[in-house]
Design a protein around this motif. Structure first.
Motif, PDB file in Angstrom:
ATOM      1  N   LEU A 121       1.006  -5.401  -1.246  1.00  0.00           N
ATOM      2  CA  LEU A 121       1.783  -4.165  -1.349  1.00  0.00           C
ATOM      3  C   LEU A 121       0.873  -2.960  -1.605  1.00  0.00           C
ATOM      4  O   LEU A 121       1.092  -1.876  -1.052  1.00  0.00           O
ATOM      5  CB  LEU A 121       2.835  -4.280  -2.454  1.00  0.00           C
ATOM      6  CG  LEU A 121       4.007  -5.231  -2.171  1.00  0.00           C
ATOM      7  CD1 LEU A 121       4.918  -5.340  -3.386  1.00  0.00           C
ATOM      8  CD2 LEU A 121       4.796  -4.794  -0.947  1.00  0.00           C
ATOM      9  N   GLN A 122      -0.137  -3.134  -2.435  1.00  0.00           N
ATOM     10  CA  GLN A 122      -1.089  -2.052  -2.692  1.00  0.00           C
ATOM     11  C   GLN A 122      -1.840  -1.679  -1.415  1.00  0.00           C
ATOM     12  O   GLN A 122      -2.079  -0.494  -1.148  1.00  0.00           O
ATOM     13  CB  GLN A 122      -2.073  -2.474  -3.789  1.00  0.00           C
ATOM     14  CG  GLN A 122      -1.456  -2.506  -5.175  1.00  0.00           C
ATOM     15  CD  GLN A 122      -2.370  -3.104  -6.220  1.00  0.00           C
ATOM     16  OE1 GLN A 122      -3.351  -3.791  -5.888  1.00  0.00           O
ATOM     17  NE2 GLN A 122      -2.071  -2.863  -7.492  1.00  0.00           N
ATOM     18  N   TYR A 123      -2.199  -2.705  -0.639  1.00  0.00           N
ATOM     19  CA  TYR A 123      -2.870  -2.460   0.640  1.00  0.00           C
ATOM     20  C   TYR A 123      -1.961  -1.655   1.572  1.00  0.00           C
ATOM     21  O   TYR A 123      -2.400  -0.689   2.199  1.00  0.00           O
ATOM     22  CB  TYR A 123      -3.245  -3.793   1.276  1.00  0.00           C
ATOM     23  CG  TYR A 123      -3.606  -3.700   2.740  1.00  0.00           C
ATOM     24  CD1 TYR A 123      -4.829  -3.167   3.147  1.00  0.00           C
ATOM     25  CD2 TYR A 123      -2.711  -4.139   3.715  1.00  0.00           C
ATOM     26  CE1 TYR A 123      -5.151  -3.069   4.487  1.00  0.00           C
ATOM     27  CE2 TYR A 123      -3.037  -4.046   5.057  1.00  0.00           C
ATOM     28  CZ  TYR A 123      -4.252  -3.514   5.447  1.00  0.00           C
ATOM     29  OH  TYR A 123      -4.566  -3.417   6.772  1.00  0.00           O
ATOM     30  N   GLN A 124      -0.674  -2.038   1.649  1.00  0.00           N
ATOM     31  CA  GLN A 124       0.249  -1.337   2.538  1.00  0.00           C
ATOM     32  C   GLN A 124       0.502   0.101   2.088  1.00  0.00           C
ATOM     33  O   GLN A 124       0.757   0.976   2.907  1.00  0.00           O
ATOM     34  CB  GLN A 124       1.569  -2.106   2.633  1.00  0.00           C
ATOM     35  CG  GLN A 124       1.452  -3.442   3.333  1.00  0.00           C
ATOM     36  CD  GLN A 124       2.790  -4.087   3.613  1.00  0.00           C
ATOM     37  OE1 GLN A 124       3.797  -3.397   3.749  1.00  0.00           O
ATOM     38  NE2 GLN A 124       2.811  -5.408   3.708  1.00  0.00           N
ATOM     39  N   GLN A 125       0.429   0.338   0.779  1.00  0.00           N
ATOM     40  CA  GLN A 125       0.697   1.663   0.241  1.00  0.00           C
ATOM     41  C   GLN A 125      -0.553   2.541   0.122  1.00  0.00           C
ATOM     42  O   GLN A 125      -0.458   3.703  -0.271  1.00  0.00           O
ATOM     43  CB  GLN A 125       1.348   1.531  -1.151  1.00  0.00           C
ATOM     44  CG  GLN A 125       2.730   0.901  -1.137  1.00  0.00           C
ATOM     45  CD  GLN A 125       3.740   1.731  -0.378  1.00  0.00           C
ATOM     46  OE1 GLN A 125       3.772   2.949  -0.484  1.00  0.00           O
ATOM     47  NE2 GLN A 125       4.566   1.063   0.425  1.00  0.00           N
ATOM     48  N   SER A 126      -1.717   1.973   0.449  1.00  0.00           N
ATOM     49  CA  SER A 126      -2.977   2.695   0.252  1.00  0.00           C
ATOM     50  C   SER A 126      -3.135   3.876   1.194  1.00  0.00           C
ATOM     51  O   SER A 126      -3.906   4.791   0.937  1.00  0.00           O
ATOM     52  CB  SER A 126      -4.158   1.737   0.411  1.00  0.00           C
ATOM     53  OG  SER A 126      -4.189   1.203   1.725  1.00  0.00           O
ATOM     54  N   GLY A 127      -2.412   3.876   2.312  1.00  0.00           N
ATOM     55  CA  GLY A 127      -2.480   4.979   3.265  1.00  0.00           C
ATOM     56  C   GLY A 127      -3.596   4.809   4.276  1.00  0.00           C
ATOM     57  O   GLY A 127      -4.706   4.412   3.935  1.00  0.00           O
ATOM     58  N   GLY A 128      -3.262   5.095   5.526  1.00  0.00           N
ATOM     59  CA  GLY A 128      -4.268   5.062   6.570  1.00  0.00           C
ATOM     60  C   GLY A 128      -4.371   3.754   7.335  1.00  0.00           C
ATOM     61  O   GLY A 128      -4.747   3.748   8.495  1.00  0.00           O
ATOM     62  N   MET A 129      -4.067   2.621   6.684  1.00  0.00           N
ATOM     63  CA  MET A 129      -4.226   1.327   7.335  1.00  0.00           C
ATOM     64  C   MET A 129      -2.915   0.796   7.912  1.00  0.00           C
ATOM     65  O   MET A 129      -2.916   0.095   8.910  1.00  0.00           O
ATOM     66  CB  MET A 129      -4.792   0.300   6.349  1.00  0.00           C
ATOM     67  CG  MET A 129      -6.180   0.642   5.820  1.00  0.00           C
ATOM     68  SD  MET A 129      -7.438   0.615   7.103  1.00  0.00           S
ATOM     69  CE  MET A 129      -7.569  -1.139   7.402  1.00  0.00           C
ATOM     70  N   VAL A 130      -1.800   1.112   7.267  1.00  0.00           N
ATOM     71  CA  VAL A 130      -0.499   0.592   7.688  1.00  0.00           C
ATOM     72  C   VAL A 130       0.446   1.766   7.954  1.00  0.00           C
ATOM     73  O   VAL A 130       0.467   2.746   7.194  1.00  0.00           O
ATOM     74  CB  VAL A 130       0.102  -0.324   6.595  1.00  0.00           C
ATOM     75  CG1 VAL A 130       1.490  -0.823   6.989  1.00  0.00           C
ATOM     76  CG2 VAL A 130      -0.824  -1.512   6.340  1.00  0.00           C
ATOM     77  N   ASP A 131       1.234   1.649   8.999  1.00  0.00           N
ATOM     78  CA  ASP A 131       2.247   2.659   9.335  1.00  0.00           C
ATOM     79  C   ASP A 131       3.181   2.824   8.134  1.00  0.00           C
ATOM     80  O   ASP A 131       3.832   1.874   7.712  1.00  0.00           O
ATOM     81  CB  ASP A 131       3.023   2.187  10.563  1.00  0.00           C
ATOM     82  CG  ASP A 131       4.039   3.210  11.054  1.00  0.00           C
ATOM     83  OD1 ASP A 131       4.409   4.109  10.281  1.00  0.00           O
ATOM     84  OD2 ASP A 131       4.472   3.082  12.209  1.00  0.00           O
ATOM     85  N   THR A 132       3.236   4.012   7.568  1.00  0.00           N
ATOM     86  CA  THR A 132       4.019   4.242   6.348  1.00  0.00           C
ATOM     87  C   THR A 132       5.502   3.960   6.533  1.00  0.00           C
ATOM     88  O   THR A 132       6.196   3.596   5.582  1.00  0.00           O
ATOM     89  CB  THR A 132       3.838   5.691   5.857  1.00  0.00           C
ATOM     90  OG1 THR A 132       4.158   6.599   6.928  1.00  0.00           O
ATOM     91  CG2 THR A 132       2.407   5.929   5.393  1.00  0.00           C
ATOM     92  N   SER A 133       6.002   4.103   7.758  1.00  0.00           N
ATOM     93  CA  SER A 133       7.430   3.839   7.990  1.00  0.00           C
ATOM     94  C   SER A 133       7.728   2.336   7.983  1.00  0.00           C
ATOM     95  O   SER A 133       8.884   1.930   7.863  1.00  0.00           O
ATOM     96  CB  SER A 133       7.872   4.442   9.332  1.00  0.00           C
ATOM     97  OG  SER A 133       7.210   3.795  10.423  1.00  0.00           O
ATOM     98  N   LYS A 134       6.689   1.510   8.110  1.00  0.00           N
ATOM     99  CA  LYS A 134       6.876   0.063   8.122  1.00  0.00           C
ATOM    100  C   LYS A 134       6.309  -0.620   6.876  1.00  0.00           C
ATOM    101  O   LYS A 134       6.459  -1.828   6.711  1.00  0.00           O
ATOM    102  CB  LYS A 134       6.212  -0.538   9.368  1.00  0.00           C
ATOM    103  CG  LYS A 134       6.850  -0.057  10.673  1.00  0.00           C
ATOM    104  CD  LYS A 134       6.146  -0.635  11.879  1.00  0.00           C
ATOM    105  CE  LYS A 134       6.768  -0.118  13.166  1.00  0.00           C
ATOM    106  NZ  LYS A 134       6.064  -0.615  14.370  1.00  0.00           N
ATOM    107  N   ALA A 135       5.664   0.142   6.022  1.00  0.00           N
ATOM    108  CA  ALA A 135       5.062  -0.425   4.815  1.00  0.00           C
ATOM    109  C   ALA A 135       6.154  -0.817   3.819  1.00  0.00           C
ATOM    110  O   ALA A 135       7.144  -0.105   3.644  1.00  0.00           O
ATOM    111  CB  ALA A 135       4.123   0.593   4.179  1.00  0.00           C
TER     112      ALA A 135
END
Length: 200
Positions: A121-135
């Motif tokens: 979850l931290q990885y998904q919320q870190s920004g830049g790596m995962v599409d924020t609309s799908k995190a």
């Protein structure tokens, strides 16, 4: 001339002997077959404990009022091993959890994977790596309503002729909000190993 006939005969004998040596053979066995290799806690004991505890919980009053739409969420605490043996108690809880999940009466949260989930979850919320609309978001997980926990204890006694081991497995289901134990049961196993005297 006799010497020439003796040497081939010896060589053939040696080959015949070497061809008769014992070899290790691996075969598949019945996983549900009764195991009697020794008196330590084994696969038959694990299967017995998991089956009896699951059946007992599923016919208890606490489960009788449940429907598919109201399946409570459970987390399983590690079974305390109070025996003198090294026993993989996680295998016991895995079997019980799997059987209960297959019944369709319960859902489970895996507390053993909380650190891995938090890291993802931290990885998904870190920004830049995962599409924020799908995190996936923090704070969306469902908390457990019940905790399943228990103990495995043993008493071992032996003398020159016989060894005896007694196992007692206890399991409880606690309502986390009220602290009430809604269900509890136990199962027992006794195993003996002794010498057999044969009269001639």
């Amino acid at each position: 001339m006799k010497k020439f006939f003796i040497l081939p005969a010896v060589a053939i004998s040696l080959l015949a002997i070497s061809g008769c040596t014992n070899k290790s053979v691996v075969r598949y066995g019945d996983a549900a077959a009764v195991e009697t290799t020794d008196i330590n806690f084994g696969s038959t004991d694990l299967q017995k404990v998991a089956a009896e505890m699951t059946d007992s919980l599923l016919i208890s009053p606490v489960v009788g009022t449940l429907t598919v739409n109201t399946r409570p969420v459970i987390f399983v605490e590690s079974i305390k091993n109070k025996t003198s043996e090294h026993i993989d108690t996680e295998s016991i809880t895995d079997s019980i959890s799997t059987k209960l999940l297959r019944s369709g009466k319960f859902r489970f949260v895996d507390m053993g994977r909380v650190a891995s989930v938090r890291e993802q979850l931290q990885y998904q919320q870190s920004g830049g790596m995962v599409d924020t609309s799908k995190a996936k978001q923090f704070g969306q997980q469902i908390g457990a309503q019940y905790m399943l926990y228990g103990n495995l204890a043993s008493i071992v006694k032996s003398n020159q002729d016989q060894s005896d081991v007694y196992y007692k497995f206890t399991l409880r289901l606690m309502d986390l909000e009220s602290g009430l134990v809604e269900w509890a049961d136990e199962t027992e196993i006794r195993k003996t190993k002794g010498k057999e005297y044969i009269s001639w």
